[in-house]
Design an enzyme around this catalytic site. Structure first.
Site, mmCIF file in Angstrom:
data_model
loop_
_atom_site.group_PDB
_atom_site.id
_atom_site.type_symbol
_atom_site.label_atom_id
_atom_site.label_comp_id
_atom_site.label_asym_id
_atom_site.label_seq_id
_atom_site.Cartn_x
_atom_site.Cartn_y
_atom_site.Cartn_z
ATOM 1 N N ILE A 87 11.782 -24.548 -1.486
ATOM 2 C CA ILE A 87 10.496 -25.212 -1.296
ATOM 3 C C ILE A 87 9.381 -24.174 -1.282
ATOM 4 O O ILE A 87 9.496 -23.126 -0.632
ATOM 5 C CB ILE A 87 10.502 -26.012 0.025
ATOM 6 C CG1 ILE A 87 11.556 -27.119 -0.045
ATOM 7 C CG2 ILE A 87 9.126 -26.613 0.317
ATOM 8 C CD1 ILE A 87 11.835 -27.767 1.285
ATOM 9 N N HIS A 88 8.318 -24.466 -2.014
ATOM 10 C CA HIS A 88 7.157 -23.579 -2.052
ATOM 11 C C HIS A 88 6.563 -23.451 -0.643
ATOM 12 O O HIS A 88 6.587 -24.398 0.143
ATOM 13 C CB HIS A 88 6.116 -24.151 -3.018
ATOM 14 C CG HIS A 88 5.030 -23.200 -3.386
ATOM 15 N ND1 HIS A 88 3.961 -22.952 -2.557
ATOM 16 C CD2 HIS A 88 4.852 -22.413 -4.490
ATOM 17 C CE1 HIS A 88 3.150 -22.076 -3.134
ATOM 18 N NE2 HIS A 88 3.671 -21.737 -4.309
ATOM 19 N N ALA A 89 6.011 -22.276 -0.350
ATOM 20 C CA ALA A 89 5.463 -22.020 0.979
ATOM 21 C C ALA A 89 4.404 -23.049 1.371
ATOM 22 O O ALA A 89 4.293 -23.420 2.551
ATOM 23 C CB ALA A 89 4.878 -20.611 1.040
ATOM 24 N N GLN A 115 7.609 -29.483 -3.690
ATOM 25 C CA GLN A 115 7.243 -28.510 -4.716
ATOM 26 C C GLN A 115 8.161 -27.307 -4.645
ATOM 27 O O GLN A 115 8.420 -26.758 -3.566
ATOM 28 C CB GLN A 115 5.789 -28.079 -4.522
ATOM 29 C CG GLN A 115 5.254 -27.171 -5.599
ATOM 30 C CD GLN A 115 3.783 -26.863 -5.392
ATOM 31 O OE1 GLN A 115 3.025 -27.702 -4.928
ATOM 32 N NE2 GLN A 115 3.374 -25.667 -5.730
#
Length: 339
Positions: free
Chosen positions: A227-229, A163
């Site tokens: 990349i999302h956390a 994501q």
């Protein structure tokens, strides 16, 4: 004890809860009851499918269970883009040169492609945030233990989309810079369209010519391959496994697409099969491992204490019951990533 097993129809309420909690961007876990039910039914059919040399539309959904409660889910698509192309952006470099002006510029561009069509895909990963790292590792790697158990069902290359960057309001800088200009839709809207309709709309509306990255806004450029956390832990598990961020990014939010040679992954290379001995008291050298039975439809994997002595895997009765095995049966064993 945490176990991973195939999803069942009765798990639908728990899967719905996780689909809501996963938020924006996890299109493989849609917040849509009918679509989730279809996925569960497709998964059940896939586990019952009689394996052949050809892979196709099979989709395998697993759940992570603790004390009878479903607390995570993860899936495998046997063939990404089986029905229609699997689109992504390929990151490339164009050279613009002029001998007369003595100019030689290398320019970063993105080309829409379907190079990844047909590869095995890990998808639909979600685990409750309160879970210990061992549970998340079991959920992620149990899929690879299943692939090792049913190796003939899967191809040679494997991918996993991470994501990308977006905020709580659903604003994606990458999407706003490119996709929004051609779709006139917010990121959340296009995610819903992606779930409910054919993916051919991507090819119909997105530009087929190269996207010159230096022409994008800074925040969009900075989002490429990020990349999302929420996906940092799943990404760490996969990179430790042997996945690499290659030259591909997600077409919607610009997130990294990880790729690997399936048989060179840690779980595939290092797992071993042993006959089981069920013992109330384990030998002193027992330690935590990931273990699965050798079933397909009744597949179960767990993180348990195991002692390997003279080519035999000693496990306790609770573990044997969870895995559905008895003394003399065979189990597949692999060590933890951090130990």
């Amino acid at each position: 004890m945490f176990i991973v097993r195939p999803v069942r129809t009765a798990d639908l309420p728990a899967i719905e809860r996780m689909a809501v909690a996963s938020g924006i961007g996890v299109t493989s876990l849609p917040n849509n009851r009918d679509k989730l039910f279809e996925r569960i039914q497709q998964s059940s059919s896939s586990f019952e499918f009689e394996a052949t040399a050809e892979t196709g539309s099979e989709y395998y959904m697993f759940v992570l269970e603790s004390a009878g409660e479903v607390v995570g889910t993860a899936s495998i698509s046997a063939c990404a883009g089986f029905d229609e192309p699997f689109y992504s952006y390929r990151s490339e470099t164009f050279v613009h040169a002029s001998r007369t002006l003595k100019v030689n510029n290398r320019v970063h561009v993105l080309n829409i492609c379907h190079d990844l069509t047909g590869m095995v895909q890990l998808c639909g990963f979600y685990a409750d945030n309160v879970l210990e790292p061992l549970a998340a590792e079991l959920l992620s790697r149990a899929r690879l233990l299943f692939i090792a158990t049913a190796r003939q069902r899967f191809g040679r290359r494997i991918i996993a989309e991470m994501q990308g960057i977006h905020d709580d309001a659903g604003q994606s800088p990458f999407w706003n810079a490119i996709g929004r200009r051609f779709f006139n839709m917010d990121f959340l809207q296009v995610e819903q369209a992606f779930v409910g309709h054919s993916k051919t709309f991507i090819a119909e509306l997105m530009p087929s010519y190269p996207i010159y990255v230096p022409l994008l806004p800074d925040d969009a450029q900075n989002a490429i391959g990020q990349i999302h956390a929420n996906f940092e832990r799943p990404c760490q598990l996969l990179t430790t496994e042997g996945f690499e961020a290659d030259n591909y990014i997600d077409i919607f939010d610009g997130g990294a697409v990880l790729t690997a040679e399936l048989d060179r992954l840690q779980t595939l290379e290092r797992n071993r099969c042993y006959p089981v001995e069920v013992a109330a008291s384990l030998p002193a050298q027992a330690s935590m491992h990931l273990v699965c039975n050798q079933q397909v439809g009744d597949f179960v994997a767990a993180a348990i204490r195991v002692a390997i002595v003279d080519g035999v895997a000693f496990i306790n009765p609770d573990a044997a019951q969870a895995l559905g095995v008895s003394s003399g049966d065979t189990v597949r064993v692999v060590g933890l990533q951090q130990g």
